[in-house]
Write an enzyme that holds these catalytic residues in place. Structure first.
Site, short mmCIF file in Angstrom:
data_model
loop_
_atom_site.label_atom_id
_atom_site.label_comp_id
_atom_site.label_asym_id
_atom_site.label_seq_id
_atom_site.Cartn_x
_atom_site.Cartn_y
_atom_site.Cartn_z
N ALA B 13 6.20 -12.72 -9.40
CA ALA B 13 5.17 -11.81 -8.90
C ALA B 13 5.72 -10.43 -8.56
O ALA B 13 4.97 -9.53 -8.19
CB ALA B 13 4.51 -12.41 -7.66
N SER B 14 7.02 -10.25 -8.69
CA SER B 14 7.67 -9.03 -8.20
C SER B 14 7.74 -7.95 -9.27
O SER B 14 8.30 -8.15 -10.35
CB SER B 14 9.07 -9.40 -7.70
OG SER B 14 10.01 -8.36 -7.90
#
Lengths: 200, 200
Positions: B13-14
Site C-alpha cells: 500500500a506504500s
C-alpha cells in the site's frame, strides 16, 4: 535573467537541519542559487497536529532510527555528532538571534556555530552564554541577543512560523522554490536543481 | 567471500515503496548485492503507535506533500503515477500472494506488476482479479492466490511483520543489512553501499 532563488527553512532544535546547515552554503554557491535562510519554530506546527514534543520522542522507533541515522550520516561527512538526552532543546533564543545575525554576512557562520555547539559539543543552546559565544566566534556584536528580544523581532519569528505552516511545511529542514516544497536533507540537491531549472 | 546481502522491506500500500520496487533490481545487480524481498504489513506497526490508518491520512500536510513529492519523483524517473482517493489500499491479498510468488524467479515481476496496477493504472489491489492479472502477466500459476490463503502462509506474513517491528522498522520502504536499518527510497543507494562495504 534573475539569479535563481530558494528559501531554506530550518529549526535550531532539529538534528537533520544540522546536516543541511553545514553543507548548503557550498552547494548553493556551486549551483549558483541565492538562498534566503529562514529560521522557524517547529513547536507550534507540531502542536497544531496534536504533538506536544518532537515526533522522535513520541515515536520510539523513529527516535531510535534518527540517532543511528544521524551518526552514520555525520560519520560519512566528517561531522562530529553527539547523542543528547535533552531533545528537543529550546530553540527560541537561537532563532530570534539568528534573524538579526542573518542580516550580516556572518549570519550563516553564526547559525553553523549554534548547530556545532548543540550537536558536536553537546551544549545547551537555550543558554545565553552559548549563543553569546556563537556570536563572538562569528565576529558579530554581542548585543544582538538583547536586540533579539524586541517585540518586532519576536513577531517576525511568529510570522515566519505561520508562513511555514501556510506553505505546508511539517518538518525541518525544508526548502521552497516558489510554491514547490522539498523536505529533508536528502532533498537538498533536488531542491537546488529545481531552482536552477525553474529560474524565471 | 560470500556475496553481500540485504533485506528489502516493502508494503504494497506504500507509495514510496513503488519507487524502490521499480529500481532496486537493476541497482542491486549493478552493486552485486543479493536482496531478500520481504513484503510486510504496516497496519499493525502503525496501530502499535496509535495510528488507525496511514500517517498521510492523519497528518494532512504530510499527505499533501507526499502526493506532490511522488508526482515529481515519478516524473523524473519516467514512471507513471496517478493520485488516488483510496489510500491506503488493503494490501493483505497482495502481500500473501507475493510471499509465494517470490519463491519463483518471476516473483519480482509480480511485485512490480502489483505496484503498476495500483499507482500507474489506479486499480484496486484488494481485488482478486487484479492480483490474478499480475500473476498472469508474470507467467506465474493462477492458483497461487488460493495457496496464499493457507494458514502457514498467513502466519508467515504475521511473523515477517513482527520481525519488522522487532527490528525497529516504522515505515516503508526499509532496507536492513544485518542490524543496520535504512528507511526510505532516498536511502536505497546508501543501503547497497553499506552492504558492499560491510560484506563478511
Amino acid at each position: 535573467m534573475t539569479r535563481p532563488q530558494m528559501d531554506f527553512w530550518f529549526e535550531f532544535a532539529s538534528t537533520y537541519s544540522y546536516l543541511s546547515v553545514m553543507r548548503l552554503p557550498a552547494r548553493a554557491a556551486e549551483a549558483g542559487i541565492t538562498v534566503r535562510w529562514r529560521p522557524f519554530l517547529l513547536g507550534p506546527i507540531f502542536a497544531a497536529q496534536g504533538w506536544d514534543t518532537s515526533p522522535f520522542k513520541i515515536y520510539a522507533a523513529k527516535g531510535n532510527y534518527m540517532w543511528r541515522d544521524m551518526e552514520r550520516r555525520c560519520a560519512a561527512r566528517g561531522l562530529t555528532f553527539k547523542r543528547s538526552n535533552t531533545m528537543p532543546q529550546h530553540s527560541v533564543l537561537a532563532a530570534r538571534t539568528a534573524q538579526l545575525a542573518l542580516e550580516h554576512p556572518q549570519g550563516i557562520a553564526f547559525c553553523q556555530n549554534v548547530y556545532l555547539m548543540q550537536f558536536a559539543e553537546g551544549l545547551n543552546i537555550a543558554d545565553r552564554s552559548v549563543i553569546a559565544a556563537c556570536l563572538d566566534a562569528a565576529k558579530l556584536p554581542p548585543d544582538l541577543i538583547d536586540q533579539a528580544q524586541a517585540d518586532a523581532n519576536k513577531h517576525r519569528l511568529r510570522d515566519t512560523t505561520e508562513e511555514a505552516m501556510r506553505r505546508g511545511i511539517f518538518g525541518a529542514p525544508s526548502f521552497t522554490v516558489e510554491d514547490e516544497l522539498f523536505w529533508g536533507d536528502d532533498q537538498l540537491d533536488t531542491a537546488l536543481d529545481w531552482a536552477q531549472r525553474h529560474a524565471a
